[in-house]
Design an enzyme around this catalytic site. Sequence first.
Site: not given
Length: 249
Positions: A144, A158
Site C-alpha cells: 500500500s 495498517y
Amino acid sequence: MKNNITLITGGDRGIGRATALCLANRGHKVCIGYRTREDCAHEVVENILHAGGTAIAVRADISQEEQVEALFQQIDKDLGPISGLVNNAGMLMLQASIEEVNEQRLATLFATNVSGSFLCAREAVKRMAFRHGGQGGAIVNVSSAASRLGSPHEYVDYAASKGAIDTLTIGLSLEVAGQGIRVNAVRPGFIYTDMHADGGEASRVDRVKDSLPMKRGGQPEEVAQAIVWLLSDEASYVTGSFIDLAGGK
C-alpha cells in the site's frame, strides 16, 4: 502453452476480484481465496466459468497456518502445481490514533496482513522452487502507499503492516531469485474499493482525491493490470521491484 495456475488471496472483491478476472482472461487457471464472503467468491468463479475459463474458490483464513496449508493442498488437487501467487488478502480496522490502538487490534491486523502473506509465500516457494522440482514462478505482494506515507491519525498500524510487506518483498526476492521465483509488489493508494468502509469511511477516496496530483481516485482494474504484468513473462527480468499506483501521491 504455459500452464499458469495462480492463487489470489482475497480474490472475492476489490483489487483481488479485478485481478482474478483479468488473469482468467489471460488464460490463467485461478483460485479465489476468501475468508467470509462465499457468495462474492463464487460469483467471481461463475463469471470466469461463463467466459470459458477455469476457476475454483477455496475458503481459508490465511492467519491460520493449517488453513493456509489446506488451501494450497486443494489447489494441488484441483488445479495442479501453482505458478503464481497474489498476496492480496488484508484487513483494515476502524480509523484510530495511536492512543486508541490495543494489543488485540495489532495481533489481529498483523496476523492477516503480515503472517498470512508470509505463510502463503512459504507454501508457494515450496512448490515453485527448482530445488523442490518446481518450474519457478512469480509472487506479487499487494502492499500500500500507506507503507510510504504512514497514514497518520487514521491507520498507522495498517501502514506498519504494509511496511513489513515491503521488507518481505525485498528479502524474499533475493532469497529465491536463484530458484526461478520472482517477487515484486504493487503499492496502491486511494483506490475505489469496499475496504474503506471497513475503516469507517466509505467515501474516503472522494474526500482526498482533490489533494492528489492526478485529482482522482483509482480503479481496481488499474491495479490489476500492474499485477498481471508483474506475473507475466513480459516482466521476466523484474524482481524485488515496486509499482506505485497512487495518483502521484
